[in-house]
Design a protein around this motif. Sequence first.
Motif, PDB file in Angstrom:
ATOM      1  N   VAL A 104       0.842  -1.205   0.000  1.00 32.18           N
ATOM      2  CA  VAL A 104       0.000   0.000   0.000  1.00 32.18           C
ATOM      3  C   VAL A 104       0.873   1.249   0.000  1.00 32.18           C
ATOM      4  N   GLU A 105       1.933   1.257   0.791  1.00 32.00           N
ATOM      5  CA  GLU A 105       2.826   2.422   0.822  1.00 32.00           C
ATOM      6  C   GLU A 105       3.558   2.601  -0.499  1.00 32.00           C
ATOM      7  N   GLU A 106       3.918   1.492  -1.160  1.00 34.53           N
ATOM      8  CA  GLU A 106       4.540   1.598  -2.480  1.00 34.53           C
ATOM      9  C   GLU A 106       3.576   2.270  -3.457  1.00 34.53           C
ATOM     10  N   ALA A 107       2.309   1.910  -3.378  1.00 33.34           N
ATOM     11  CA  ALA A 107       1.301   2.528  -4.254  1.00 33.34           C
ATOM     12  C   ALA A 107       1.146   4.011  -3.930  1.00 33.34           C
ATOM     13  N   VAL A 108       1.106   4.331  -2.652  1.00 33.17           N
ATOM     14  CA  VAL A 108       0.951   5.724  -2.214  1.00 33.17           C
ATOM     15  C   VAL A 108       2.125   6.575  -2.685  1.00 33.17           C
ATOM     16  N   ASN A 109       3.323   6.010  -2.666  1.00 34.10           N
ATOM     17  CA  ASN A 109       4.524   6.757  -3.051  1.00 34.10           C
ATOM     18  C   ASN A 109       4.752   6.801  -4.559  1.00 34.10           C
ATOM     19  N   SER A 110       3.871   6.176  -5.325  1.00 33.42           N
ATOM     20  CA  SER A 110       3.984   6.188  -6.781  1.00 33.42           C
ATOM     21  C   SER A 110       3.045   7.244  -7.353  1.00 33.42           C
ATOM     22  N   ASN A 111       2.962   7.261  -8.676  1.00 29.97           N
ATOM     23  CA  ASN A 111       2.044   8.206  -9.306  1.00 29.97           C
ATOM     24  C   ASN A 111       0.707   7.556  -9.652  1.00 29.97           C
ATOM     25  N   TRP A 112       0.435   6.390  -9.064  1.00 29.54           N
ATOM     26  CA  TRP A 112      -0.840   5.715  -9.258  1.00 29.54           C
ATOM     27  C   TRP A 112      -1.893   6.342  -8.341  1.00 29.54           C
ATOM     28  N   THR A 113      -3.147   6.265  -8.717  1.00 28.56           N
ATOM     29  CA  THR A 113      -4.230   6.893  -7.959  1.00 28.56           C
ATOM     30  C   THR A 113      -4.809   5.924  -6.933  1.00 28.56           C
ATOM     31  N   VAL A 114      -4.812   6.340  -5.679  1.00 29.70           N
ATOM     32  CA  VAL A 114      -5.402   5.559  -4.586  1.00 29.70           C
ATOM     33  C   VAL A 114      -6.834   6.050  -4.378  1.00 29.70           C
ATOM     34  N   ARG A 115      -7.799   5.189  -4.624  1.00 29.20           N
ATOM     35  CA  ARG A 115      -9.199   5.597  -4.472  1.00 29.20           C
ATOM     36  C   ARG A 115      -9.616   5.657  -3.015  1.00 29.20           C
ATOM     37  N   GLU A 116      -9.234   4.635  -2.249  1.00 28.22           N
ATOM     38  CA  GLU A 116      -9.570   4.614  -0.829  1.00 28.22           C
ATOM     39  C   GLU A 116      -8.715   3.583  -0.111  1.00 28.22           C
ATOM     40  N   VAL A 117      -8.607   3.756   1.197  1.00 28.30           N
ATOM     41  CA  VAL A 117      -7.835   2.842   2.038  1.00 28.30           C
ATOM     42  C   VAL A 117      -8.789   2.199   3.029  1.00 28.30           C
ATOM     43  N   ILE A 118      -8.692   0.891   3.159  1.00 25.40           N
ATOM     44  CA  ILE A 118      -9.545   0.119   4.063  1.00 25.40           C
ATOM     45  C   ILE A 118      -8.685  -0.357   5.228  1.00 25.40           C
ATOM     46  N   ILE A 119      -9.084  -0.010   6.442  1.00 25.48           N
ATOM     47  CA  ILE A 119      -8.273  -0.348   7.618  1.00 25.48           C
ATOM     48  C   ILE A 119      -9.131  -1.075   8.649  1.00 25.48           C
ATOM     49  N   GLN A 120      -8.578  -2.140   9.189  1.00 23.40           N
ATOM     50  CA  GLN A 120      -9.274  -2.888  10.236  1.00 23.40           C
ATOM     51  C   GLN A 120      -9.317  -2.075  11.519  1.00 23.40           C
ATOM     52  N   GLU A 121     -10.384  -2.226  12.274  1.00 27.25           N
ATOM     53  CA  GLU A 121     -10.664  -1.372  13.436  1.00 27.25           C
ATOM     54  C   GLU A 121      -9.554  -1.342  14.483  1.00 27.25           C
TER      55      GLU A 121
ATOM     56  N   VAL B 206      -6.292  -1.776  13.976  1.00 28.41           N
ATOM     57  CA  VAL B 206      -4.986  -1.497  13.373  1.00 28.41           C
ATOM     58  C   VAL B 206      -4.712  -0.006  13.415  1.00 28.41           C
ATOM     59  N   GLU B 207      -3.499   0.351  13.832  1.00 25.31           N
ATOM     60  CA  GLU B 207      -3.138   1.769  13.917  1.00 25.31           C
ATOM     61  C   GLU B 207      -3.113   2.396  12.531  1.00 25.31           C
ATOM     62  N   GLN B 208      -3.736   3.546  12.419  1.00 20.40           N
ATOM     63  CA  GLN B 208      -3.863   4.216  11.126  1.00 20.40           C
ATOM     64  C   GLN B 208      -2.637   5.076  10.860  1.00 20.40           C
ATOM     65  N   PRO B 209      -1.859   4.785   9.794  1.00 16.92           N
ATOM     66  CA  PRO B 209      -0.678   5.595   9.491  1.00 16.92           C
ATOM     67  C   PRO B 209      -1.057   7.046   9.196  1.00 16.92           C
ATOM     68  N   SER B 210      -0.135   7.962   9.473  1.00 18.16           N
ATOM     69  CA  SER B 210      -0.422   9.390   9.291  1.00 18.16           C
ATOM     70  C   SER B 210      -0.695   9.750   7.839  1.00 18.16           C
ATOM     71  N   TRP B 211      -0.053   9.024   6.896  1.00 19.64           N
ATOM     72  CA  TRP B 211      -0.232   9.371   5.489  1.00 19.64           C
ATOM     73  C   TRP B 211      -1.639   9.108   4.986  1.00 19.64           C
ATOM     74  N   THR B 212      -2.423   8.324   5.723  1.00 21.81           N
ATOM     75  CA  THR B 212      -3.791   8.044   5.272  1.00 21.81           C
ATOM     76  C   THR B 212      -4.685   9.275   5.347  1.00 21.81           C
ATOM     77  N   ASP B 213      -4.206  10.339   6.021  1.00 17.83           N
ATOM     78  CA  ASP B 213      -4.992  11.576   6.098  1.00 17.83           C
ATOM     79  C   ASP B 213      -5.261  12.159   4.711  1.00 17.83           C
ATOM     80  N   SER B 214      -4.435  11.785   3.734  1.00 20.20           N
ATOM     81  CA  SER B 214      -4.571  12.333   2.380  1.00 20.20           C
ATOM     82  C   SER B 214      -5.567  11.555   1.522  1.00 20.20           C
ATOM     83  N   TYR B 215      -6.155  10.490   2.076  1.00 21.81           N
ATOM     84  CA  TYR B 215      -7.024   9.629   1.277  1.00 21.81           C
ATOM     85  C   TYR B 215      -8.318   9.319   2.016  1.00 21.81           C
ATOM     86  N   PRO B 216      -9.371   8.965   1.257  1.00 25.91           N
ATOM     87  CA  PRO B 216     -10.584   8.473   1.906  1.00 25.91           C
ATOM     88  C   PRO B 216     -10.277   7.166   2.636  1.00 25.91           C
TER      89      PRO B 216
END
Length: 245
Positions: free
Chosen positions: A36-53, A55-65
């Motif tokens: 997921v981080e490799e995708a985030v650091n690329s020029n590919w488009t991330v539509r949304e991130v799904i996180i289990q309840e 699991v700690e949410q990484p700070s970079w997820t603030d930029s995505y739904p």
Amino acid sequence: MITSVKNEKVKQWKKLHKRRERTQAGAFLVEGFHLVEEAVNSNWTVREVIIQEDVEQPSWTDSYPVVIVSENVMAHITQTTTPQGIIAVIESCEQTKRSGNHLLLIDSIQDPGNLGTIIRTADAAGMDGILLGDGTVDLYNDKVIRSTQGSIFHIPIFHANLEEVLSDLKEEGFSIWATALENASNYNDITPEGKVAIILGNEGAGVQAELIKQADRSVKIPIYGQAESLNVSIAAGILMYHLKR
């Protein structure tokens, strides 16, 4: 938080396990923190991130739904035996512009682990692009993606009719190497020069005869032991690194 596997969103995510649905949606799933981080650091488009309840949410997820789901929902949509609790929905990215001197052409390779390993090795070897011919396993198959270890996001990958593209490559000055056993030269007897495109064939049938006819030369890797043949991803690695000598 989504807690039901009957939720409409969950149904849509689950559909992305199938090639037809991925093609229709123009998206695919990526699982685990590294991918997921490799995708985030690329020029590919991330539509949304799904996180289990839990699991700690990484700070970079603030930029995505972000959608939070329960453990049973994550287990329902994951395709790994030990999920890390994070999945991203990524938009398919069809490359259109080719460049560079070293290309890999994939002719009907079927095993997802082989294709993923080839993509990862091509990235490591500094290849300039990979062309996937008709009959090749889906690039967005989950086993392909996991086997690339993120390299799917690093190297240009195209879909092409290989018979048609060979004519274009020759006009651009490429020397075409087809892997074959009959009437083939040992790869280490050849000094790579200029632009080279290597064709790798199906695990059982090899490169199609029509493509071999269009190639400038056939190459083989000598076998010194008792093995009947080399795995196609191993052969790919040997040939790609030979180009970089």
